[in-house]
Design a protein around this motif. Structure first.
Motif, short mmCIF file in Angstrom:
data_model
loop_
_atom_site.label_atom_id
_atom_site.label_comp_id
_atom_site.label_asym_id
_atom_site.label_seq_id
_atom_site.Cartn_x
_atom_site.Cartn_y
_atom_site.Cartn_z
N LEU A 81 1.06 -1.21 0.12
CA LEU A 81 -0.18 0.33 0.07
C LEU A 81 0.87 1.06 0.00
N LEU A 82 1.84 1.12 0.76
CA LEU A 82 2.65 2.46 0.78
C LEU A 82 3.70 2.60 -0.45
N SER A 83 3.33 1.66 -1.51
CA SER A 83 4.15 1.84 -2.70
C SER A 83 3.27 3.28 -3.28
N TYR A 84 2.08 3.49 -3.04
CA TYR A 84 1.42 4.44 -3.57
C TYR A 84 0.82 5.62 -2.52
N HIS A 85 0.39 5.01 -1.34
CA HIS A 85 -0.49 5.89 -0.52
C HIS A 85 0.23 6.34 0.33
N ASP A 86 -0.26 7.57 0.88
CA ASP A 86 0.62 8.23 1.85
C ASP A 86 0.45 7.56 3.40
N ALA A 87 1.48 7.72 4.11
CA ALA A 87 1.74 6.74 5.46
C ALA A 87 0.73 7.20 6.29
N ASP A 88 0.57 8.53 6.36
CA ASP A 88 -0.51 9.27 7.47
C ASP A 88 -1.73 8.88 7.09
N TYR A 89 -1.92 8.98 5.95
CA TYR A 89 -3.45 8.48 5.57
C TYR A 89 -3.86 7.25 5.92
N LEU A 90 -2.79 6.25 5.73
CA LEU A 90 -3.02 4.94 5.97
C LEU A 90 -3.21 4.63 7.50
N LYS A 91 -2.35 5.36 7.99
CA LYS A 91 -2.30 5.18 9.60
C LYS A 91 -3.73 5.64 10.05
N THR A 92 -4.43 6.63 9.60
CA THR A 92 -5.73 7.20 10.00
C THR A 92 -6.67 6.24 9.50
N LEU A 93 -6.72 5.84 8.42
CA LEU A 93 -7.61 4.99 7.96
C LEU A 93 -7.81 3.69 8.78
N LYS A 94 -6.30 3.18 9.13
CA LYS A 94 -6.42 2.07 9.91
C LYS A 94 -7.11 2.54 11.61
N GLU A 95 -6.74 3.36 11.84
CA GLU A 95 -6.92 4.05 13.27
C GLU A 95 -8.65 4.04 13.51
#
Length: 383
Positions: free
Chosen positions: A60-74
């Motif tokens: 997922l990190l190959s494209y998506h922003d790490a902070d966005y993924l962190k927020t989505l997961k939280e």
């Protein structure tokens, strides 16, 4: 294995929900699988069902922003509703529901697996029905899409040194995929969709041709409201097929949204299942390794019927025009009053068709003039 076709599916799809009032219903995946199985389309030895895996977080990190993924997961694990409108999360369009992160990883993992099947397992075609979330951006959810599975999978193909053609026939413009590859000539993106003049996502105009090295590799054919099968097939024959031939990709990735059907509740196009079958036969006829993805479609029975027809083409199996009686009885409970598997042919009203045809001719002439020379193509030539 080179003659096999893989259907990427999981019973886990049914464990999630966007909400009772949301137009996106995950029931469509189970209906599709059940109808495919009911018609015997999983019986041939070359037709395989592959369990849908979750995408690895590093992919997922190959494209998506790490902070966005962190927020989505939280947010996905929060006990109370959460929202972050900067990231497009928590509004009516993109609700935060329990497990939304895991749901999104499933769809993305299915597309990565479909790509692996055609590259490593030598499948002719792999179909991830739960893919095609083409509106997701690097750091923003949009259009019912949280992770852009097509972009993540295409990036995995580019890492292998492969060139990719991406063709999107959803009624909505594939804006997220176009955005991701707007500056490169390693991916040709083509989108056929309802015009963005007054329709989400308000993009996808013919002048959006790409930038820098990507100029000429972003192609859009916007249709007027009420465009029908004849309009769709002209655009496909005159633009999609010649450009695939001219570009000569290593892999074909397609988004097969079926919200272009005339009975879809969210769109204004007037296509039938015949247009989608035409596209599927054409994609199969290219002979390219084919990664097929689902997409839009907000009438669950439309989705099940049409993707079943698409799978039959992938598997090389003829199917009847009408549904078995036991299937008809089940679908009637969902409000489907017909026994048709295929739609009957239907054309737009003559006035609507004339407007759509005039609009189409303008767009085709522009693209043939501006883009075809870049690929050594002559207008009017059909592969």
């Amino acid at each position: 294995m080179k003659d096999s076709c893989a259907l990427i599916y999981s019973s886990r799809f049914s464990g999630f929900s966007y909400g009772e009032e949301h137009p996106f219903k995950v029931l469509r995946y189970r209906l599709t699988y059940d109808l495919i199985r009911e018609l015997g389309l999983l019986a041939p030895p070359e037709a395989r069902v592959v369990e849908c895996p979750r995408a690895p977080e590093e992919a997922l990190l190959s494209y998506h922003d790490a902070d966005y993924l962190k927020t989505l997961k939280e947010f996905s694990r929060a006990a109370t509703p959460r929202a972050n409108f900067l990231y497009g999360l928590g509004d009516v369009e993109n609700p935060v529901f329990p497990g939304v992160y895991e749901w999104s990883r499933l769809g993305c993992g299915g597309t990565l697996e479909a790509a692996r099947q055609v590259v490593e397992e030598n499948c002719r075609v792999a179909f991830n029905v739960a893919g095609g979330y083409h509106h997701a951006h690097r750091a923003k959810a949009s259009g019912f899409s949280y992770l852009n599975d097509a972009v993540v999978a295409i990036l995995s193909l580019l890492e292998r040194g492969l060139r990719v053609a991406y063709v999107d026939i959803d009624a909505h413009h594939g804006d997220g995929v176009q955005e991701a590859f707007y500056d490169t000539d390693q991916v040709l993106t083509i989108s056929l969709h309802e015009t963005g003049d007054d329709f989400f996502p308000q993009t996808g105009f013919t002048h959006e041709l790409g930038r820098n090295a990507g100029y000429g590799y972003s192609i859009n054919v916007p249709f007027s409201a009420h465009a029908d099968d004849l309009i769709f097939e002209q655009a496909f024959r005159r633009i999609v097929l010649p450009l695939i031939e001219g570009y000569r990709p290593d892999v074909l990735v397609t988004q097969l949204g079926v919200d272009s059907l005339r009975t879809d509740p969210l769109t204004r196009l007037e296509c039938t299942t015949g247009a989608i079958e035409y596209a599927a036969r054409s994609f199969a006829g290219t002979g390219l390794p084919w990664v097929a993805l689902g997409g839009g479609g907000y009438d669950e029975v439309n989705v099940a019927r049409t993707w079943t027809l698409v799978w039959a083409i992938m598997a090389g199996i003829e199917v009847p025009d009408r549904l078995p009686g036991r299937v008809v009885r089940r679908l009637k409970e969902l409000g489907y009053a017909s026994d048709l598997l295929r739609d009957e042919p239907r054309l737009a009203h003559p006035d609507d068709f004339a407007r759509a045809q005039a609009n189409l001719e303008q767009h085709l002439a522009f693209l043939e003039r501006r883009v075809f020379p870049l690929f050594g193509l002559t207008p009017g030539e059909t592969p």
